[in-house]
Design a protein around this motif. Structure first.
Motif, PDB file in Angstrom:
ATOM      1  N   ASN A 196       0.832  -1.196   0.000  1.00 32.90           N
ATOM      2  CA  ASN A 196       0.000   0.000   0.000  1.00 32.90           C
ATOM      3  C   ASN A 196       0.876   1.258   0.000  1.00 32.90           C
ATOM      4  OD1 ASN A 196      -1.860   1.980   0.437  1.00 32.90           O
ATOM      5  ND2 ASN A 196      -2.955   0.870   2.041  1.00 32.90           N
ATOM      6  N   ASP A 197       0.658   2.146  -0.970  1.00 30.41           N
ATOM      7  CA  ASP A 197       1.455   3.374  -1.078  1.00 30.41           C
ATOM      8  C   ASP A 197       1.296   4.293   0.122  1.00 30.41           C
ATOM      9  OD1 ASP A 197       2.654   2.751  -3.439  1.00 30.41           O
ATOM     10  OD2 ASP A 197       1.233   3.833  -4.701  1.00 30.41           O
ATOM     11  N   ILE A 198       0.148   4.226   0.801  1.00 31.49           N
ATOM     12  CA  ILE A 198      -0.093   5.103   1.948  1.00 31.49           C
ATOM     13  C   ILE A 198       0.887   4.799   3.074  1.00 31.49           C
ATOM     14  CG2 ILE A 198      -1.763   5.702   3.749  1.00 31.49           C
ATOM     15  CD1 ILE A 198      -3.963   5.277   1.655  1.00 31.49           C
ATOM     16  N   ASN A 199       1.257   3.535   3.248  1.00 25.22           N
ATOM     17  CA  ASN A 199       2.138   3.141   4.336  1.00 25.22           C
ATOM     18  C   ASN A 199       3.623   3.289   4.002  1.00 25.22           C
ATOM     19  OD1 ASN A 199       0.030   2.499   6.049  1.00 25.22           O
ATOM     20  ND2 ASN A 199      -0.153   0.440   5.200  1.00 25.22           N
ATOM     21  N   MET A 200       3.944   3.562   2.764  1.00 28.47           N
ATOM     22  CA  MET A 200       5.344   3.695   2.368  1.00 28.47           C
ATOM     23  C   MET A 200       5.781   5.150   2.469  1.00 28.47           C
ATOM     24  SD  MET A 200       5.859   1.062  -0.760  1.00 28.47           S
ATOM     25  CE  MET A 200       7.560   1.542  -0.803  1.00 28.47           C
ATOM     26  N   ILE A 201       6.995   5.341   2.922  1.00 26.67           N
ATOM     27  CA  ILE A 201       7.547   6.690   2.961  1.00 26.67           C
ATOM     28  C   ILE A 201       8.067   7.009   1.565  1.00 26.67           C
ATOM     29  CG2 ILE A 201       9.396   8.119   3.896  1.00 26.67           C
ATOM     30  CD1 ILE A 201       9.209   6.551   6.478  1.00 26.67           C
ATOM     31  N   LYS A 202       7.623   8.116   1.044  1.00 26.50           N
ATOM     32  CA  LYS A 202       8.056   8.523  -0.287  1.00 26.50           C
ATOM     33  C   LYS A 202       9.289   9.414  -0.172  1.00 26.50           C
ATOM     34  CE  LYS A 202       3.758   8.078  -2.699  1.00 26.50           C
ATOM     35  NZ  LYS A 202       2.513   8.053  -2.052  1.00 26.50           N
ATOM     36  N   LEU A 203      10.282   9.116  -0.985  1.00 25.67           N
ATOM     37  CA  LEU A 203      11.494   9.916  -1.011  1.00 25.67           C
ATOM     38  C   LEU A 203      11.181  11.232  -1.698  1.00 25.67           C
ATOM     39  CD1 LEU A 203      14.417   9.681  -0.134  1.00 25.67           C
ATOM     40  CD2 LEU A 203      14.975   8.839  -2.393  1.00 25.67           C
ATOM     41  N   SER A 204      11.436  12.319  -1.013  1.00 22.23           N
ATOM     42  CA  SER A 204      11.150  13.629  -1.572  1.00 22.23           C
ATOM     43  C   SER A 204      12.247  14.585  -1.118  1.00 22.23           C
ATOM     44  CB  SER A 204       9.797  14.141  -1.096  1.00 22.23           C
ATOM     45  OG  SER A 204       9.837  14.395   0.294  1.00 22.23           O
ATOM     46  N   SER A 205      12.261  15.762  -1.700  1.00 19.50           N
ATOM     47  CA  SER A 205      13.253  16.756  -1.290  1.00 19.50           C
ATOM     48  C   SER A 205      13.022  17.162   0.163  1.00 19.50           C
ATOM     49  CB  SER A 205      13.212  17.972  -2.208  1.00 19.50           C
ATOM     50  OG  SER A 205      11.930  18.562  -2.188  1.00 19.50           O
ATOM     51  N   GLN A 206      11.754  17.192   0.588  1.00 20.55           N
ATOM     52  CA  GLN A 206      11.460  17.524   1.982  1.00 20.55           C
ATOM     53  C   GLN A 206      12.011  16.444   2.910  1.00 20.55           C
ATOM     54  OE1 GLN A 206       7.333  17.647   3.139  1.00 20.55           O
ATOM     55  NE2 GLN A 206       7.781  18.886   4.931  1.00 20.55           N
ATOM     56  N   LEU A 207      11.840  15.181   2.539  1.00 15.07           N
ATOM     57  CA  LEU A 207      12.342  14.078   3.356  1.00 15.07           C
ATOM     58  C   LEU A 207      13.869  14.113   3.408  1.00 15.07           C
ATOM     59  CD1 LEU A 207      11.406  11.679   5.012  1.00 15.07           C
ATOM     60  CD2 LEU A 207      11.601  10.272   2.963  1.00 15.07           C
ATOM     61  N   LEU A 208      14.496  14.430   2.292  1.00 15.65           N
ATOM     62  CA  LEU A 208      15.959  14.524   2.268  1.00 15.65           C
ATOM     63  C   LEU A 208      16.469  15.657   3.162  1.00 15.65           C
ATOM     64  CD1 LEU A 208      16.661  13.849  -1.511  1.00 15.65           C
ATOM     65  CD2 LEU A 208      17.046  12.296   0.427  1.00 15.65           C
ATOM     66  N   PHE A 209      15.626  16.634   3.438  1.00 17.91           N
ATOM     67  CA  PHE A 209      15.959  17.728   4.357  1.00 17.91           C
ATOM     68  C   PHE A 209      15.683  17.320   5.800  1.00 17.91           C
ATOM     69  CE2 PHE A 209      14.509  21.577   6.656  1.00 17.91           C
ATOM     70  CZ  PHE A 209      15.712  22.279   6.663  1.00 17.91           C
ATOM     71  N   ILE A 210      14.571  16.623   6.027  1.00 18.59           N
ATOM     72  CA  ILE A 210      14.135  16.278   7.379  1.00 18.59           C
ATOM     73  C   ILE A 210      14.985  15.171   7.998  1.00 18.59           C
ATOM     74  CG2 ILE A 210      12.209  15.292   8.694  1.00 18.59           C
ATOM     75  CD1 ILE A 210      10.332  16.843   6.838  1.00 18.59           C
TER      76      ILE A 210
END
Length: 158
Positions: free
Chosen positions: A2-16
């Protein structure tokens, strides 16, 4: 999966992610620094007091220059009682870390802190306590907790 339960790699995540790792680094340094501070004072509580005092001064300066509106006394009085416990928990965490970290060793101490955080975080997420989004405990999360605990056990050997 399920895509809802997966963490998506994003520029925000790369910052956080580095910010969160930085908290772990800061906490380890904070414990080591406060433990050294205790050697100049007479108790872990006095070292924690000096640490909090300096931190409070820095926070006061930051709040003063922050653009956000400051709460009124009336607004402060309407905050639910349990939300004031954060400061008490901070006193417990800092004071106790100054006493326990040198006795356990910093690696074991940090492992136990992380394991404790992991267990209560799973429960907070699972039950949605304190306004967290409900995320059920699944086998992957449970296995992650067990692996951390086994890692802590391995650190007990010096």
């Amino acid at each position: 999966m399920n895509d809802i339960n997966m963490i998506k790699l994003s520029s925000q995540l790369l910052f956080i992610i580095p910010l969160a790792l930085g908290i772990g680094i800061a906490m380890a340094f904070q414990t080591a620094i406060n433990t050294q501070l205790k050697t100049y004072l007479h108790s872990p509580i006095q070292a924690a007091f000096i640490s909090f005092l300096f931190g409070t001064i820095i926070l006061a300066v930051m709040v003063y220059f922050q653009g956000a509106a400051k709460p009124s006394l009336s607004e402060l009085l309407h905050i639910p009682w349990f939300l004031w416990l954060g400061g008490i928990l901070g006193v417990y965490a800092i004071s106790t870390s100054i006493y326990t970290a040198p006795k356990l060793g910093f690696l074991t101490f940090t492992g136990l802190v992380i394991f404790g955080q992991l267990v209560i975080s799973m429960l907070l997420d699972h039950f949605g306590w304190l306004g967290t989004e409900k995320t059920p405990i699944n086998w992957q999360r449970l296995l992650g907790g067990i692996v951390i605990f086994l890692g802590v056990l391995l650190t007990l050997q010096r």
